[in-house]
Design an enzyme around this catalytic site. Structure first.
Site, PDB file in Angstrom:
ATOM      1  N   LYS A 131      30.066  91.245  34.180  1.00  0.00           N
ATOM      2  CA  LYS A 131      29.558  89.927  33.783  1.00  0.00           C
ATOM      3  C   LYS A 131      28.241  90.010  33.008  1.00  0.00           C
ATOM      4  CE  LYS A 131      32.919  87.804  36.090  1.00  0.00           C
ATOM      5  NZ  LYS A 131      34.012  87.071  35.451  1.00  0.00           N
ATOM      6  N   LEU A 186      36.427  81.545  33.365  1.00  0.00           N
ATOM      7  CA  LEU A 186      36.649  80.131  33.643  1.00  0.00           C
ATOM      8  C   LEU A 186      35.361  79.338  33.651  1.00  0.00           C
ATOM      9  CD1 LEU A 186      39.466  80.403  36.311  1.00  0.00           C
ATOM     10  CD2 LEU A 186      39.634  79.339  34.067  1.00  0.00           C
ATOM     11  N   GLU A 213      34.848  75.574  32.421  1.00  0.00           N
ATOM     12  CA  GLU A 213      34.448  74.541  33.385  1.00  0.00           C
ATOM     13  C   GLU A 213      33.171  73.833  32.910  1.00  0.00           C
ATOM     14  OE1 GLU A 213      36.331  77.141  37.078  1.00  0.00           O
ATOM     15  OE2 GLU A 213      34.175  76.947  36.904  1.00  0.00           O
ATOM     16  N   ASP A 271      83.690 106.133  17.952  1.00  0.00           N
ATOM     17  CA  ASP A 271      82.488 106.918  17.633  1.00  0.00           C
ATOM     18  C   ASP A 271      82.433 108.098  18.620  1.00  0.00           C
ATOM     19  OD1 ASP A 271      79.742 107.516  16.801  1.00  0.00           O
ATOM     20  OD2 ASP A 271      79.181 106.626  18.729  1.00  0.00           O
ATOM     21  N   ASP A 303      79.290 110.638  19.539  1.00  0.00           N
ATOM     22  CA  ASP A 303      78.104 110.795  20.413  1.00  0.00           C
ATOM     23  C   ASP A 303      77.678 109.460  21.018  1.00  0.00           C
ATOM     24  OD1 ASP A 303      77.015 113.704  19.953  1.00  0.00           O
ATOM     25  OD2 ASP A 303      77.662 112.948  17.999  1.00  0.00           O
TER      26      ASP A 303
HETATM   27  P1  ADQ Z   1      36.666  86.098  37.817  1.00  0.00           P
HETATM   28  O1  ADQ Z   1      36.200  87.448  37.427  1.00  0.00           O
HETATM   29  O2  ADQ Z   1      36.413  85.704  39.198  1.00  0.00           O
HETATM   30  O3  ADQ Z   1      38.229  85.942  37.517  1.00  0.00           O
HETATM   31  P2  ADQ Z   1      35.940  83.599  36.258  1.00  0.00           P
HETATM   32  O4  ADQ Z   1      37.065  83.359  35.348  1.00  0.00           O
HETATM   33  O5  ADQ Z   1      34.626  83.296  35.665  1.00  0.00           O
HETATM   34  O6  ADQ Z   1      35.892  85.110  36.774  1.00  0.00           O
HETATM   35  O7  ADQ Z   1      36.134  82.704  37.536  1.00  0.00           O
HETATM   36  C1  ADQ Z   1      35.113  82.471  38.463  1.00  0.00           C
HETATM   37  C2  ADQ Z   1      35.495  81.246  39.294  1.00  0.00           C
HETATM   38  O8  ADQ Z   1      34.625  81.169  40.439  1.00  0.00           O
HETATM   39  C3  ADQ Z   1      35.330  79.936  38.542  1.00  0.00           C
HETATM   40  O9  ADQ Z   1      36.474  79.154  38.699  1.00  0.00           O
HETATM   41  C4  ADQ Z   1      34.122  79.261  39.197  1.00  0.00           C
HETATM   42  O10 ADQ Z   1      34.185  77.869  39.265  1.00  0.00           O
HETATM   43  C5  ADQ Z   1      34.161  79.836  40.582  1.00  0.00           C
HETATM   44  N1  ADQ Z   1      32.783  79.811  41.088  1.00  0.00           N
HETATM   45  C6  ADQ Z   1      31.682  79.976  40.389  1.00  0.00           C
HETATM   46  N2  ADQ Z   1      30.588  79.862  41.150  1.00  0.00           N
HETATM   47  C7  ADQ Z   1      31.003  79.634  42.366  1.00  0.00           C
HETATM   48  C8  ADQ Z   1      30.347  79.436  43.598  1.00  0.00           C
HETATM   49  N3  ADQ Z   1      29.053  79.533  43.705  1.00  0.00           N
HETATM   50  N4  ADQ Z   1      31.115  79.210  44.649  1.00  0.00           N
HETATM   51  C9  ADQ Z   1      32.439  79.173  44.552  1.00  0.00           C
HETATM   52  N5  ADQ Z   1      33.097  79.358  43.422  1.00  0.00           N
HETATM   53  C10 ADQ Z   1      32.397  79.586  42.345  1.00  0.00           C
HETATM   54  C11 ADQ Z   1      39.293  86.755  36.981  1.00  0.00           C
HETATM   55  C12 ADQ Z   1      39.017  87.386  35.638  1.00  0.00           C
HETATM   56  C13 ADQ Z   1      38.618  86.317  34.655  1.00  0.00           C
HETATM   57  C14 ADQ Z   1      39.699  85.249  34.563  1.00  0.00           C
HETATM   58  C15 ADQ Z   1      40.100  84.756  35.934  1.00  0.00           C
HETATM   59  C16 ADQ Z   1      41.310  83.853  35.885  1.00  0.00           C
HETATM   60  O11 ADQ Z   1      38.010  88.380  35.744  1.00  0.00           O
HETATM   61  O12 ADQ Z   1      38.381  86.872  33.384  1.00  0.00           O
HETATM   62  O13 ADQ Z   1      39.202  84.162  33.819  1.00  0.00           O
HETATM   63  O14 ADQ Z   1      40.403  85.853  36.780  1.00  0.00           O
HETATM   64  O15 ADQ Z   1      42.397  84.473  35.266  1.00  0.00           O
END
Ligand code: ADQ
Length: 742
Positions: free
Chosen positions: A290, A388, A392, A511, A513
């Site tokens: 990240k 995500l 979001e 055919d 082979d």
């Molecule tokens: P992640 O690596 O977990 O997912 P991401 O897509 O950013 O990465 O998802 C994180 C999720 O955690 C978000 O939905 C967010 O809302 C939630 N979150 C954030 N802060 C939080 C908190 N404090 N408490 C609870 N929840 C929280 C993996 C892949 C990504 C891919 C997803 C989905 O690494 O690249 O986007 O799967 O396929």
């Protein structure tokens, strides 16, 4: 979500979702009790619309080794929610999850090659655990019922193939949530072949971006020698669909959260806390992919350029706890905390904290408020499958005032065109981009944000799941239809047998082979057995029956092997012909004067395009590029096609463009023309043609609609009406016909 019904029985189809983790965590407590904590997350929300009835099941791990005394109660408690746990012991957790998943596949697929620690014994456990998942799924699959199994992510790469081997009828989908890296990186995996073959057990494989799909195709080509098209790949005679289906956020959940009174309270509180300041928000799970330390470096550089900025801009970094039992993750947490302290020490003063840091899970209302309030979301992963958080943030921007600063190495960069894209490794330019974001005019911010928001609102995680599942089922239906077309079943055979028995004249075009004889590693070893020679003799001796062996082989070899039998030989794809007891005739009309020029042209292309090759036959010459690079091969093919069209404009040669092959052949020389000339000279009431590859398509076409055409094997590019699985089955069918005629 739409429920698909099984057309035949009207029964609903079964859906089994499989992921490493169930949307639940198990925590053993005192007094022999335990707690189950529900976790939300993308997949859980995506499936939220599905009824949790007998048609649905979710198989996965509960996140910790379960005490033996808890298991029965646990299973019972989860079953009510249609969740089916796979129990891993502490060793399996260590070897399968911590090593193979988190220290091999996760870093490798995210390009962190130096973090990969491959251990063969751990991979053996990865295989065993995948088999445990397979067993758990198979136990739930009801016999004779239409079932879709949807497999998620890198933890379960071997599962599709294991399921396919046990239950070939299942509709199987595989979704990869993280990147699929360049094949140059993927190839470093010691178990690269089995992991790819495992995934290819699915009917449909889906990725977040077209780049990942392309990388996967390249890996299949380089590692398994499998050519592919943009949206499909043929594996073991099956079509596997490739798809790009980016996941979206839980739109309804965030919209509901935004409307909560609690969110409004958080918003008021944020407005008070950050009055007169701009807020830059970071929300990340604790993970090196990240890029949080680099983001802090960038923010420090931004402040260093003008230290008064610390008074007007705050970075609020939320870190969601993750994988904390791993020393690398603990180290990462320490690094982040030290960097935050350093920056605050350098630029802070009483009442001024440039970086605020929260290491905890925030509530949905808090998160929604943060997303809505922040002036800039700084989402700068070094690598991310989708991300995500970026989506979001956009979704929650009700006032359309914010700006998304997004790493170009997140899958989300492919779909969020209104973001400011940055290279997180380029600190200077990212700092400039941050400044630009903080000072962007309002109209431009609104424009960028609203376009992205509309797109996300229509592409939430529920639509994503619905579309993925529809595609899996469509791909499986197509595969089944293709397989069915193939089978020469007992009833059809009886029809053919009866028709052939009453026929007064018969032509059999066979055919060699791959049809009469199994393909062997060295062509010279494919001598006919005595039994095959007897079979051909027997067929040719039947009244009114002519047997033609039509082959691409050279006339010397086939003459040596079969020349003493009372059959017709057509060698070199129709260029040389020999009637029983006679001598070879070559097609004198075939003019091959163009061959030298074409041979030179192809030699040049072969030199330029690695892994491509030339195949030369008597009256044709072909350039194959199925093993060449996915871009370079087709590019040079188009160029070659133009050159050949010009070069051969007035020559008696034709250019045939096939799948990853360009063939030039003398006009009129092919197996089909041989068959056509035979049938014109002596029409027959029963005609049978058998072949196994593309060159036999000419034959199948030439014998006409009333003939029986049978392909051997299940190559999809062949246009016979029926199919038999193997040369042994072809010989057995011919034996049965002979038996009926006697
Ligand atoms: P992640 O690596 O977990 O997912 P991401 O897509 O950013 O990465 O998802 C994180 C999720 O955690 C978000 O939905 C967010 O809302 C939630 N979150 C954030 N802060 C939080 C908190 N404090 N408490 C609870 N929840 C929280 C993996 C892949 C990504 C891919 C997803 C989905 O690494 O690249 O986007 O799967 O396929």
């Amino acid at each position: 979500m739409t429920t698909v019904k099984d057309g035949a029985s009207g029964a609903q189809r079964q859906l089994i979702v499989v992921s490493n983790r169930l949307p639940i965590s198990y925590e053993p407590g005192g007094d022999d009790g335990f707690e189950l904590r529900a976790s939300s997350g993308g997949l859980a929300s995506a499936l939220a619309g599905l009824p949790r009835d007998d048609n649905f099941a979710w198989v996965g791990w509960i996140g910790a080794p379960a005490r033996k005394s808890h298991r029965a109660r646990l299973e019972q408690a989860l079953r009510a929610d249609r969740l089916f746990p796979v129990f891993l012991n502490a060793d399996q957790e260590r070897l399968y999850y911590r090593n193979s998943c988190n220290e091999v596949l996760w870093p490798l697929l995210h390009y962190f090659v130096d973090k990969v620690h491959f251990k063969p014994e751990a991979w053996a456990e990865y295989e065993r655990v995948n088999q445990m998942f397979a067993d758990a799924v198979l136990e739930l699959c009801e016999a004779g019922r239409d079932t879709t199994v949807w497999v998620h992510d890198f933890h379960l790469m071997l599962l599709p193939q294991m399921l396919r081997a046990a239950r070939p009828d299942l509709a199987i989908g595989f979704f990869l949530h993280i990147p699929f890296p360049s094949s140059e990186v993927y190839r470093l995996l010691p178990t690269r072949e089995s992991a790819l073959a495992g995934v290819l057990g699915a009917d449909q494989i889906a990725f977040h971006t077209s780049d990942y799909a392309l990388h996967f195709r390249r890996a299949c080509l380089r590692v398994l020698g499998l050519p592919s098209a943009r949206d499909e790949i043929e594996y073991e005679g099956r079509r596997v669909a490739l798809s790009v289906r980016p996941i979206g956020p839980d739109v309804e959940h965030f919209q509901r959260s935004l409307d909560e009174p609690e969110t409004a309270e958080h918003l008021d509180e944020l407005a008070r806390r950050f009055a007169g300041k701009k807020l830059v928000l970071g929300v990340e799970r604790l993970d090196y992919s990240k890029g949080v330390p680099l983001k802090l470096d960038t923010f420090e550089r931004y402040l260093a350029q003008d230290p008064t900025r610390a008074k007007t801009v705050t970075l609020l970094q939320v870190i969601v706890p993750s994988r904390l039992m791993h020393p690398d993750y603990q180290q990462l947490k320490t690094t982040i905390e030290q960097r935050v302290a350093q920056i605050n020490g350098r630029f802070g003063e009483p009442g001024v904290v440039p970086v605020e840091y929260m290491h905890r899970s925030v509530t949905p209302a808090e998160l929604a408020a943060l997303y809505r309030f922040a002036d800039v979301a700084m989402v700068t992963p070094l690598r991310d499958g989708m991300n995500l958080v970026a989506q979001e943030y956009v979704l929650c921007q009700r006032d359309l005032k914010g700006i998304l600063l997004l790493s170009e190495f997140a899958g989300a960069a492919h779909m969020l065109s209104g973001a400011i894209l940055v290279n997180p490794f380029d600190l200077d330019r990212t700092a400039v981009a941050l400044d630009e974001a903080l000072h962007m005019p309002e109209t431009e911010r609104r424009e960028r944000m609203s376009a992205m928001q509309r797109r996300i609102e229509g592409n939430g995680c529920r639509q994503w799941a619905e579309r993925c599942l529809a595609e899996v089922e469509a791909a499986a239906a197509q595969r089944r239809a293709e397989m069915q077309r193939c089978v020469l079943d007992e009833r059809t055979f009886v029809r053919m047998r009866d028709e052939s028995t009453v026929a007064r004249t018969r032509h059999l075009f066979l055919d060699y082979d791959g049809t009469l004889r199994e393909i062997v590693s060295s062509p010279s070893m494919a001598r006919p057995s005595d039994a095959l020679r007897q079979l051909l003799t027997g067929l040719a001796d039947a009244p009114g029956t002519a047997v033609h062996v039509v082959t691409g082989r050279d006339r010397q070899t086939i003459g040596e092997w079969l020349g003493d039998l009372p059959i017709h030989l057509c060698a070199e794809h129709g260029y040389a012909v020999r009637h029983p007891g006679g001598r070879w005739h070559v097609d004198a009309a075939a003019n091959l004067s163009w061959m030298t020029r074409v041979r030179q042209l192809l030699a040049q292309v072969v030199e330029d395009v690695p892994h491509s090759f030339v195949e030369e036959k008597t009256a044709s010459i072909a350039w194959h590029y199925r093993l060449a690079d996915l871009d370079y091969g087709p590019w040079r093919a188009r160029e070659l096609q133009n050159t050949l069209d010009e070069t051969l404009a007035n020559e008696p040669a034709e250019v045939l463009v096939g799948r990853a092959v360009i063939e030039v052949r003398a006009v009129g020389v092919n197996k089909g023309n041989y068959a056509a000339s035979v049938l014109t000279a002596s029409p027959a009431t029963f005609v049978l043609a058998m072949g196994d590859d593309r060159t036999d398509n000419d034959l199948f076409r030439a014998v006409g609609d009333t003939a029986w055409t049978i392909q051997i094997g299940n190559q999809r590019s062949i246009n016979a009406k029926f199919a038999l699985p193997t040369p042994a089955a072809a010989r057995a069918t011919l034996e049965q016909l002979l038996h009926a005629w006697m």
